[in-house]
Every structure is written in structure tokens, then in C-alpha cells.
Write an enzyme that holds these catalytic residues in place. Structure first.
Site, PDB file in Angstrom:
ATOM      1  N   ASN A  18       1.239  -3.246   8.178  1.00  0.00           N
ATOM      2  CA  ASN A  18       2.172  -3.710   7.145  1.00  0.00           C
ATOM      3  C   ASN A  18       3.023  -2.569   6.622  1.00  0.00           C
ATOM      4  OD1 ASN A  18       1.357  -6.606   6.720  1.00  0.00           O
ATOM      5  ND2 ASN A  18      -0.613  -5.580   6.541  1.00  0.00           N
ATOM      6  N   HIS A  45      -1.409   7.259   3.859  1.00  0.00           N
ATOM      7  CA  HIS A  45      -0.102   6.881   4.411  1.00  0.00           C
ATOM      8  C   HIS A  45       0.862   8.034   4.149  1.00  0.00           C
ATOM      9  CE1 HIS A  45      -1.526   2.811   4.942  1.00  0.00           C
ATOM     10  NE2 HIS A  45      -1.909   2.785   3.680  1.00  0.00           N
ATOM     11  N   ALA A  75       0.802  -1.222   0.000  1.00  0.00           N
ATOM     12  CA  ALA A  75       0.000   0.000   0.000  1.00  0.00           C
ATOM     13  C   ALA A  75       0.841   1.281   0.000  1.00  0.00           C
ATOM     14  CB  ALA A  75      -0.908  -0.003   1.224  1.00  0.00           C
TER      15      ALA A  75
HETATM   16  N1  LIG Z   1       1.915  -4.821   2.583  1.00  0.00           N
HETATM   17  C1  LIG Z   1       0.811  -4.077   2.576  1.00  0.00           C
HETATM   18  O1  LIG Z   1       0.850  -2.872   2.309  1.00  0.00           O
HETATM   19  C2  LIG Z   1      -0.493  -4.705   2.872  1.00  0.00           C
HETATM   20  C3  LIG Z   1      -0.591  -6.002   3.348  1.00  0.00           C
HETATM   21  N2  LIG Z   1      -1.814  -6.543   3.634  1.00  0.00           N
HETATM   22  C4  LIG Z   1      -1.871  -7.888   4.206  1.00  0.00           C
HETATM   23  O2  LIG Z   1      -2.327  -8.789   3.205  1.00  0.00           O
HETATM   24  C5  LIG Z   1      -3.053  -9.850   3.813  1.00  0.00           C
HETATM   25  C6  LIG Z   1      -4.320 -10.166   3.015  1.00  0.00           C
HETATM   26  O3  LIG Z   1      -5.137  -9.020   2.951  1.00  0.00           O
HETATM   27  P1  LIG Z   1      -6.636  -9.109   2.378  1.00  0.00           P
HETATM   28  O4  LIG Z   1      -6.668  -9.881   1.123  1.00  0.00           O
HETATM   29  O5  LIG Z   1      -7.175  -7.734   2.387  1.00  0.00           O
HETATM   30  O6  LIG Z   1      -7.326  -9.978   3.530  1.00  0.00           O
HETATM   31  P2  LIG Z   1      -8.654 -10.863   3.462  1.00  0.00           P
HETATM   32  O7  LIG Z   1      -9.018 -11.161   4.868  1.00  0.00           O
HETATM   33  O8  LIG Z   1      -9.663 -10.260   2.566  1.00  0.00           O
HETATM   34  O9  LIG Z   1      -8.151 -12.218   2.751  1.00  0.00           O
HETATM   35  C7  LIG Z   1      -7.201 -13.075   3.302  1.00  0.00           C
HETATM   36  C8  LIG Z   1      -7.518 -14.487   2.795  1.00  0.00           C
HETATM   37  O10 LIG Z   1      -6.430 -15.347   3.150  1.00  0.00           O
HETATM   38  C9  LIG Z   1      -6.952 -16.550   3.714  1.00  0.00           C
HETATM   39  N3  LIG Z   1      -5.973 -17.089   4.655  1.00  0.00           N
HETATM   40  C10 LIG Z   1      -5.668 -16.640   5.900  1.00  0.00           C
HETATM   41  N4  LIG Z   1      -4.709 -17.406   6.456  1.00  0.00           N
HETATM   42  C11 LIG Z   1      -4.406 -18.348   5.541  1.00  0.00           C
HETATM   43  C12 LIG Z   1      -3.502 -19.432   5.514  1.00  0.00           C
HETATM   44  N5  LIG Z   1      -2.732 -19.694   6.561  1.00  0.00           N
HETATM   45  N6  LIG Z   1      -3.438 -20.207   4.412  1.00  0.00           N
HETATM   46  C13 LIG Z   1      -4.227 -19.958   3.343  1.00  0.00           C
HETATM   47  N7  LIG Z   1      -5.107 -18.936   3.303  1.00  0.00           N
HETATM   48  C14 LIG Z   1      -5.202 -18.154   4.382  1.00  0.00           C
HETATM   49  C15 LIG Z   1      -8.260 -16.142   4.411  1.00  0.00           C
HETATM   50  O11 LIG Z   1      -9.117 -17.238   4.537  1.00  0.00           O
HETATM   51  C16 LIG Z   1      -8.793 -15.069   3.432  1.00  0.00           C
HETATM   52  O12 LIG Z   1      -9.560 -15.641   2.423  1.00  0.00           O
HETATM   53  C17 LIG Z   1      -3.305  -9.413   5.269  1.00  0.00           C
HETATM   54  O13 LIG Z   1      -2.408 -10.112   6.102  1.00  0.00           O
HETATM   55  C18 LIG Z   1      -2.916  -7.986   5.334  1.00  0.00           C
HETATM   56  O14 LIG Z   1      -2.317  -7.671   6.561  1.00  0.00           O
HETATM   57  C19 LIG Z   1      -2.972  -5.861   3.396  1.00  0.00           C
HETATM   58  C20 LIG Z   1      -2.915  -4.589   2.913  1.00  0.00           C
HETATM   59  C21 LIG Z   1      -1.684  -3.896   2.639  1.00  0.00           C
HETATM   60  O1  LIG Z   2      -3.536   0.602   3.589  1.00  0.00           O
HETATM   61  C1  LIG Z   2      -3.431  -0.641   3.581  1.00  0.00           C
HETATM   62  O2  LIG Z   2      -3.743  -1.312   2.591  1.00  0.00           O
HETATM   63  C2  LIG Z   2      -2.926  -1.460   4.724  1.00  0.00           C
HETATM   64  C3  LIG Z   2      -2.241  -0.801   5.793  1.00  0.00           C
HETATM   65  O3  LIG Z   2      -2.456   0.301   6.137  1.00  0.00           O
HETATM   66  C4  LIG Z   2      -1.229  -1.580   6.496  1.00  0.00           C
HETATM   67  O4  LIG Z   2      -1.348  -2.791   6.519  1.00  0.00           O
HETATM   68  O5  LIG Z   2      -0.297  -0.967   7.009  1.00  0.00           O
END
Ligand SMILES: NC(=O)C1=CN([C@@H]2O[C@H](COP(=O)(O)OP(=O)(O)OC[C@H]3O[C@@H](n4cnc5c(N)ncnc54)[C@H](O)[C@@H]3O)[C@@H](O)[C@H]2O)C=CC1
Ligand SMILES: O=C([O-])CC(=O)C(=O)O
Length: 267
Positions: free
Chosen positions: A190, A220, A124
Site C-alpha cells: 500500500n 518505510h 502507514a
Molecule cells: N495504506 C496503508 O498504508 C495501509 C493499508 N492497509 C490495508 O488495509 C486493509 C486492512 O488491513 P487490516 O485491518 O490490517 O487487515 P485485517 O485482515 O486485520 O482486517 C481486514 C478485515 O476486513 C474484512 N474484509 C475483507 N474483505 C472484505 C469485504 N470485501 N467486505 C467486507 N469486509 C471485508 C476481513 O474479514 C477482515 O475482518 C488491507 O487491505 C491492507 O492492505 C494496511 C496497512 C497500511
Molecule cells: O506498514 C504498513 O502498515 C503496511 C505496509 O507496509 C504497506 O501496506 O505498504
């Protein structure tokens, strides 16, 4: 063509798969879902022309070119570490997980044993290239502020810091180190963890988190100072409809990174 396995198929995963349908050089063969959620994930993928196979673990004989984690912190332990040991290159979006003590070292060791690599995606936030280049010359400070709509802080300790349903103005819900932010707000920290790893570490990166009842964006903002000079960046991300905690840019960041592995020129 690059063969990819995706871990997790929620807001980010579905968004990525939709965009990858247009790229003939990228093929997601497997989606790894958490135990018990396979049927739901297959339903999410029902409208795809060539939906990936949905499994709960990577088959022992599978050799994807890349494994991309879009799932959450637990998936790093469960899927990324074993894949690295097997020599599969991994891209990680849940960078906040790396604030757990010792996890960076374990990932490094697994990748070395597997003779492969791990790539932490910017997700992000932007400016990670400039920040990590600035680190080479020496950084003095990195201050990060994350401002999100009040509803994005539901089911987090932000609920104890204020009444998210009734605040009428932007309210600071956390101030402290990136290490503490990642511990308390794993799904929202994150960006803080990514800035820390690219910059001056989890203990010296200062974080402020704000719940804003008037905002529809995930904003951010960070400022970095050091031998290179200084810069600041403000990124106003639109949240994904499927998950207001997640900015749409995260989906594009994954698609960009995968494209960079497949295409002749990477940028
Ligand atoms: N680096 C960044 O800037 C960002 C990172 N993220 C991270 O990305 C990840 C996913 O975000 P979203 O898709 O929005 O979440 P979400 O909750 O919509 O989807 C996550 C999916 O992963 C599945 N899941 C969870 N643990 C699992 C495992 N051990 N094995 C297989 N599947 C599993 C869940 O069942 C769900 O379907 C989160 O951990 C979030 O913290 C999210 C936004 C920004
Ligand atoms: O904005 C986003 O997608 C997620 C976010 O802030 C974070 O995980 O730090």
C-alpha cells in the site's frame, strides 16, 4: 455529527472504532463485514458502549456522510465503487488495490457520475503532502524501501525468496517497480502504491522490500528528487498486535482523516 459506514473490521477497523468512541462528532452507524464473518465481527465489538450495526451490505436507503474502507482490495470492487455511484464520499486505505490496471479510472468515473469524491489515505506513510506538491514542479526519481520483521512476510512470495524462519540478517526479498511490488505483495504494497500515485507513477517508482529478523518495526524509507530539490523520510512504524503486516500509524491516519471531515479546522 458525521455519520460513517466502515467497510471491514479487522486490525485497523477495531483500532479506529476504539479511538472514535472518544469523539462525539463522529459516529460509525454501520460496519460492513464479509459474508459469513458477521458473528465474529459482532463479538469483536461486544465491549463497545454503542456498537455499530454489523451488516454485509449497505442498506439501499442508507446515506452515510462518509464510507471508509479498512478491508482489503476486494472491498473496493464490492462496496466502494457502488457507494460512489450512489453519491457517497469514500475514504480508501487499501491504496495498493489501485495498482490494478484501469481501477483508478473506474473509481474516477464512478465518483463523477455520483458527483462525489474519493480520498486516498496516507496510512502507514507520511510526507505525501510534500511529495504530491513536489510533483507539481516535476519529479525525477522516487526510491522506496520497506523493511519489516521477517514474520510480517509470511504467506507472501517472500517465503520463496528466503527461509523467513531461519534468516539471520536483513534480506532483500524484492527489487523492482511499484507496479510489480503491488501485484506480488498486495497486503504490503500500500505504501509503495501511495507513493507512486502521489509521485511519478507505478512504473517509475523503484521499490526494495526487506525481511529483517532483528527488527520489531515496519520501517518505510523514501527519497524523492526533482525540480523542488530533494527530501527523504524514514518512518519507523510499530506494527499492530492484531496484524503485524499493518503499522499502528494507519489507524491514526484513518482517525485523523475522519476528524478532518468533522472538525472546524483540518490539519
Ligand atoms: N495504506 C496503508 O498504508 C495501509 C493499508 N492497509 C490495508 O488495509 C486493509 C486492512 O488491513 P487490516 O485491518 O490490517 O487487515 P485485517 O485482515 O486485520 O482486517 C481486514 C478485515 O476486513 C474484512 N474484509 C475483507 N474483505 C472484505 C469485504 N470485501 N467486505 C467486507 N469486509 C471485508 C476481513 O474479514 C477482515 O475482518 C488491507 O487491505 C491492507 O492492505 C494496511 C496497512 C497500511
Ligand atoms: O506498514 C504498513 O502498515 C503496511 C505496509 O507496509 C504497506 O501496506 O505498504
Amino acid at each position: 455529527m458525521l455519520h460513517i459506514t466502515m467497510i471491514g473490521c479487522g486490525a485497523i477497523g477495531v483500532g479506529v472504532l476504539e479511538l472514535l468512541e472518544k469523539d462525539p462528532q463522529l459516529c460509525v452507524d454501520y460496519v460492513i463485514a464479509s459474508e459469513g464473518s458477521e458473528a465474529l465481527v459482532r463479538q469483536r465489538l461486544a465491549s463497545f458502549k454503542q456498537p455499530p450495526q454489523v451488516l454485509t451490505a449497505l442498506p439501499a436507503d442508507a446515506r452515510p456522510d462518509l464510507l471508509v474502507e479498512c478491508a482489503g482490495h476486494r472491498a473496493i470492487e464490492e462496496h466502494v465503487l457502488p457507494a460512489l455511484e450512489r453519491g457517497i464520499a469514500c475514504l480508501i486505505v487499501s491504496v495498493g488495490a489501485l495498482s490494478e490496471v484501469g481501477l483508478v479510472e473506474r473509481l474516477e468515473a464512478a465518483a463523477e457520475r455520483g458527483h462525489t469524491r474519493i480520498e486516498l489515505l496516507p496510512g502507514a506513510i507520511g510526507g505525501i503532502d510534500a511529495l504530491s506538491a513536489a510533483k507539481v514542479g516535476g519529479l525525477d526519481s522516487v526510491n522506496y524501501t520497506g523493511r519489516k520483521p521477517a514474520r510480517a512476510w509470511k504467506n507472501t512470495p517472500g517465503e520463496q525468496a528466503c527461509d523467513l524462519d531461519s534468516i539471520t540478517e536483513a534480506t532483500v526479498i524484492f527489487q523492482g517497480s511499484a507496479r510489480e511490488a503491488a501485484r506480488l505483495y498486495p497486503k504490503n504494497a500500500n505504501v509503495a502504491a501511495t507513493l507512486s500515485l502521489a509521485g511519478i507513477g507505478l512504473d517509475r517508482t523503484q521499490v526494495t522490500l526487506i525481511a529483517d529478523p532483528h527488527s520489531d518495526e515496519n520501517v518505510h524509507h523514501f527519497e524523492a528528487r526533482g525540480a523542488f530539490g530533494g527530501f527523504e523520510l524514514s518512518l519507523r512504524g510499530k506494527p499492530l498486535l492484531a496484524n503485524p503486516k499493518t503499522s499502528a500509524l494507519t489507524v491514526y491516519s484513518v482517525v485523523r482523516a475522519l476528524g478532518n471531515h468533522a472538525h472546524a479546522i483540518s490539519i
